[in-house]
Scaffold this active site. Sequence first.
Site, mmCIF file in Angstrom:
data_model
loop_
_atom_site.group_PDB
_atom_site.id
_atom_site.type_symbol
_atom_site.label_atom_id
_atom_site.label_comp_id
_atom_site.label_asym_id
_atom_site.label_seq_id
_atom_site.Cartn_x
_atom_site.Cartn_y
_atom_site.Cartn_z
ATOM 1 C CD GLU A 56 -3.129 0.865 2.161
ATOM 2 O OE1 GLU A 56 -4.222 0.376 1.821
ATOM 3 O OE2 GLU A 56 -2.857 1.212 3.331
ATOM 4 C CG HIS A 70 7.153 -29.964 4.286
ATOM 5 N ND1 HIS A 70 7.764 -31.159 3.956
ATOM 6 C CD2 HIS A 70 7.751 -29.543 5.431
ATOM 7 C CE1 HIS A 70 8.678 -31.458 4.866
ATOM 8 N NE2 HIS A 70 8.685 -30.487 5.777
ATOM 9 C CE LYS A 77 -12.095 3.003 0.381
ATOM 10 N NZ LYS A 77 -11.619 3.584 1.663
#
Length: 507
Positions: free
Chosen positions: A338, A369, A479
């Site tokens: 950000e 793994h 948004k």
Amino acid sequence: MARIANKAAIDAAWKQVSACSEKTLKQLFEEDSNRLSGLVVETAKLRFDFSKNHLDSQKLTAFKKLLEACDFDARRKALFAGEKINITEDRAVEHMAERGQGAPASVARAKEYHARMRTLIEAIDAGAFGEVKHLLHIGIGGSALGPKLLIDALTRESGRYDVAVVSNVDGQALEEVFKKFNPHKTLIAVASKTFTTAETMLNAESAMEWMKKHGVEDPQGRMIALTANPAKASEMGIDDTRILPFAESIGGRYSLWSSIGFPAALALGWEGFQQLLEGGAAMDRHFLEAAPEKNAPILAAFADQYYSAVRGAQTHGIFAYDERLQLLPFYLQQLEMESNGKRVDLDGNLIDHPSAFITWGGVGTDAQHAVFQLLHQGTRLVPIEFIAAIKADDTLNPVHHKTLLTNAFAQGAALMSGRDNKDPARSYPGDRPSTTILMEELRPAQLGALIAFYEHRTFTNGVLLGINSFDQFGVELGKEMAHAIADHPENSDFDPSTKALIAAALK
């Protein structure tokens, strides 16, 4: 201060960086018997080993010239002074005032706000809200990621209160907490810079309804506001003693040092929170005072820019060999991506070099793994970081922690050395970079220093790229469109795919 002070000098310095000779890590160790001492930095109770990066005296000289061309000293001084370096929003950047750095008035204000937080914590401890066992902390982004990291890392065994952090607007997140908490013994902290954040306010309303449903007489009286807009919290009926302000000039991803850190301070106790601040301040002093070639955040940024701009790396991995730091990669995703995930410089021009790495990671030994196959034998260059504590805090057989550390050290060695094999599928190319960060033990001071290290590294990367690390306009469009869909799902302006999704799910 000029935005881009000297573009010609910056371009020349970048050319010098790009022209540096390429040597393998093995060659660098063979040619310099002092390499280890030169690229290990010990400060603020942390040990940084940069020796498995392709940094050498030639590259350090070139990068120091780039620092000078970018007017780094002046920009760092402005950061420490709390000046208006967030130029796109015409805002000061003052999160460091929470750690005692900045204009005297800002530092005094931070101390006042910390004192208010301490007073409220002492009142809770003294029974002012009756018996309290739980705190439900509601926020999103920086209002949640920082507190969640601190609580998970530092209060697993010694938390004074049971704290849950809810950020997702998905109702399942709240319901999981409701199943575990007694509403009559719960306080609710609502963290929002503006105190209008849609997801946070919706979650807060649902938490109030949960309390009412279970017969809590005054749910509003059990709400605590953490905000830079105390007037808005007052409008909602929250008493001044339960409003913990922080400065408007503190960005969300830098806010855990402020009243946003309240849930961690409550769970840790005030002394623990103070140690966190002191650890951050110790790293501040190191970043301000140490020469570039022995300055941990600056060296890390040099490596970042070398691997990104010169070697073409697109991601870097953060692997904590400590279960308590499992949330650190998520926290750093916001801090780094950000802050520096931008495409234009301070003058509004497209930048010449790749911006922030894609930050990702996991917990060792689980990650070995899952993703280390790609790190060892894949075609992509991925600089990685190992983070570990020398001392264990568990009470199990010491072989557990010894195995954890040996795996961390072995992975770094294997990435660097590689191994030839007649069968290409079993051959390891090696020469893959890593940094190892060690602390004696994971405590508030060490975690505070570690977080401040990443903050200063992010800032340094931003200066080298010529960008503003303190705005985040990239989060706004999505948004706005979410509001548009919610308010007018029939809107014909959306693309055909989005209209089909709305028709399938929202009508």
